[in-house]
Scaffold this motif. Structure first.
Motif, PDB file in Angstrom:
ATOM      1  N   VAL A  12       7.105   9.756  -0.893  1.00  0.00           N
ATOM      2  CA  VAL A  12       7.862   8.993   0.095  1.00  0.00           C
ATOM      3  C   VAL A  12       9.181   8.567  -0.534  1.00  0.00           C
ATOM      4  O   VAL A  12       9.264   8.367  -1.755  1.00  0.00           O
ATOM      5  CB  VAL A  12       7.044   7.779   0.584  1.00  0.00           C
ATOM      6  N   GLN A  13      10.194   8.419   0.279  1.00  0.00           N
ATOM      7  CA  GLN A  13      11.505   7.983  -0.208  1.00  0.00           C
ATOM      8  C   GLN A  13      11.509   6.472  -0.431  1.00  0.00           C
ATOM      9  O   GLN A  13      10.733   5.741   0.218  1.00  0.00           O
ATOM     10  CB  GLN A  13      12.589   8.364   0.790  1.00  0.00           C
ATOM     11  N   PRO A  14      12.360   6.000  -1.313  1.00  0.00           N
ATOM     12  CA  PRO A  14      12.496   4.547  -1.481  1.00  0.00           C
ATOM     13  C   PRO A  14      12.786   3.869  -0.151  1.00  0.00           C
ATOM     14  O   PRO A  14      13.585   4.365   0.661  1.00  0.00           O
ATOM     15  CB  PRO A  14      13.670   4.412  -2.454  1.00  0.00           C
ATOM     16  N   LEU A  85       8.761   0.607  -0.183  1.00  0.00           N
ATOM     17  CA  LEU A  85       8.329   1.172  -1.461  1.00  0.00           C
ATOM     18  C   LEU A  85       9.515   1.389  -2.390  1.00  0.00           C
ATOM     19  O   LEU A  85      10.627   1.731  -1.958  1.00  0.00           O
ATOM     20  CB  LEU A  85       7.573   2.469  -1.232  1.00  0.00           C
ATOM     21  N   LYS A  86       9.237   1.189  -3.675  1.00  0.00           N
ATOM     22  CA  LYS A  86      10.251   1.328  -4.719  1.00  0.00           C
ATOM     23  C   LYS A  86       9.801   2.406  -5.719  1.00  0.00           C
ATOM     24  O   LYS A  86       8.594   2.653  -5.851  1.00  0.00           O
ATOM     25  CB  LYS A  86      10.411   0.005  -5.465  1.00  0.00           C
ATOM     26  N   PRO A  87      10.732   2.988  -6.451  1.00  0.00           N
ATOM     27  CA  PRO A  87      10.328   3.990  -7.456  1.00  0.00           C
ATOM     28  C   PRO A  87       9.306   3.445  -8.445  1.00  0.00           C
ATOM     29  O   PRO A  87       8.422   4.192  -8.890  1.00  0.00           O
ATOM     30  CB  PRO A  87      11.655   4.332  -8.134  1.00  0.00           C
ATOM     31  N   GLN A 111      -2.479   9.846  -5.620  1.00  0.00           N
ATOM     32  CA  GLN A 111      -1.133   9.755  -6.198  1.00  0.00           C
ATOM     33  C   GLN A 111      -0.130   9.254  -5.155  1.00  0.00           C
ATOM     34  O   GLN A 111      -0.080   9.773  -4.032  1.00  0.00           O
ATOM     35  CB  GLN A 111      -0.679  11.123  -6.709  1.00  0.00           C
ATOM     36  N   VAL A 112       0.664   8.282  -5.558  1.00  0.00           N
ATOM     37  CA  VAL A 112       1.789   7.812  -4.756  1.00  0.00           C
ATOM     38  C   VAL A 112       3.056   8.027  -5.569  1.00  0.00           C
ATOM     39  O   VAL A 112       3.158   7.542  -6.704  1.00  0.00           O
ATOM     40  CB  VAL A 112       1.635   6.326  -4.386  1.00  0.00           C
ATOM     41  N   THR A 113       3.994   8.752  -5.000  1.00  0.00           N
ATOM     42  CA  THR A 113       5.268   9.016  -5.665  1.00  0.00           C
ATOM     43  C   THR A 113       6.397   8.556  -4.757  1.00  0.00           C
ATOM     44  O   THR A 113       6.482   8.979  -3.599  1.00  0.00           O
ATOM     45  CB  THR A 113       5.430  10.503  -5.981  1.00  0.00           C
ATOM     46  N   VAL A 114       7.228   7.673  -5.294  1.00  0.00           N
ATOM     47  CA  VAL A 114       8.371   7.152  -4.546  1.00  0.00           C
ATOM     48  C   VAL A 114       9.631   7.691  -5.206  1.00  0.00           C
ATOM     49  O   VAL A 114       9.981   7.315  -6.322  1.00  0.00           O
ATOM     50  CB  VAL A 114       8.389   5.615  -4.527  1.00  0.00           C
ATOM     51  N   SER A 115      10.300   8.576  -4.494  1.00  0.00           N
ATOM     52  CA  SER A 115      11.461   9.243  -5.074  1.00  0.00           C
ATOM     53  C   SER A 115      12.334   9.803  -3.971  1.00  0.00           C
ATOM     54  O   SER A 115      11.844  10.209  -2.917  1.00  0.00           O
ATOM     55  CB  SER A 115      11.001  10.377  -5.995  1.00  0.00           C
TER      56      SER A 115
END
Length: 116
Positions: A12-14, A85-87, A111-115
């Motif tokens: 997901v994006q910041p 959400l934040k990185p 897994q959660v990836t914020v980028s």
């Protein structure tokens, strides 16, 4: 056999949102305290949020005002709504079911990836 199965992770994006779910089986769900933990690469696992069997909630300072934990005892499911959400929220998120000192069960993680 006790099973905790997490779902809902992803990229997901910041500033975006995700909702994690954890479905429990093999335990009397309603009497267990449920928690969400996370572990980033090279970091220790940390508590993110916890909800007691009575519905009381606790949050880590880093997620207060952004994350909400809830439970549906009829569905044996605990949720983690994650907003803004934040990185630095990037991590593997784990579901935990605990009752007293002798009963503590974990899921396999999502897994959660914020980028961007």
């Amino acid at each position: 056999q006790v099973q905790l199965v997490e779902s809902g992770g992803g990229l997901v994006q910041p500033g975006g949102s995700l909702r994690l779910s954890c479905v429990a089986s093999g335990i009397p769900f309603s009497i267990f305290d449920m928690g969400w933990y996370r572990q980033a690469p090279g970091q220790q696992r940390e508590l993110v949020a916890r909800i007691t069997s009575g519905g009381g909630a606790y949050y880590a300072d880093s997620v207060k005002g952004r994350f909400t934990i809830s439970r549906d005892n009829g569905k044996n499911t605990v949720y983690l709504q994650m907003n803004i959400l934040k990185p630095e929220d990037t991590a593997v998120y784990y579901c935990d079911a605990q009752r007293g000192l002798h009963f503590d069960f974990w899921g396999q993680g999502t897994q959660v990836t914020v980028s961007s």
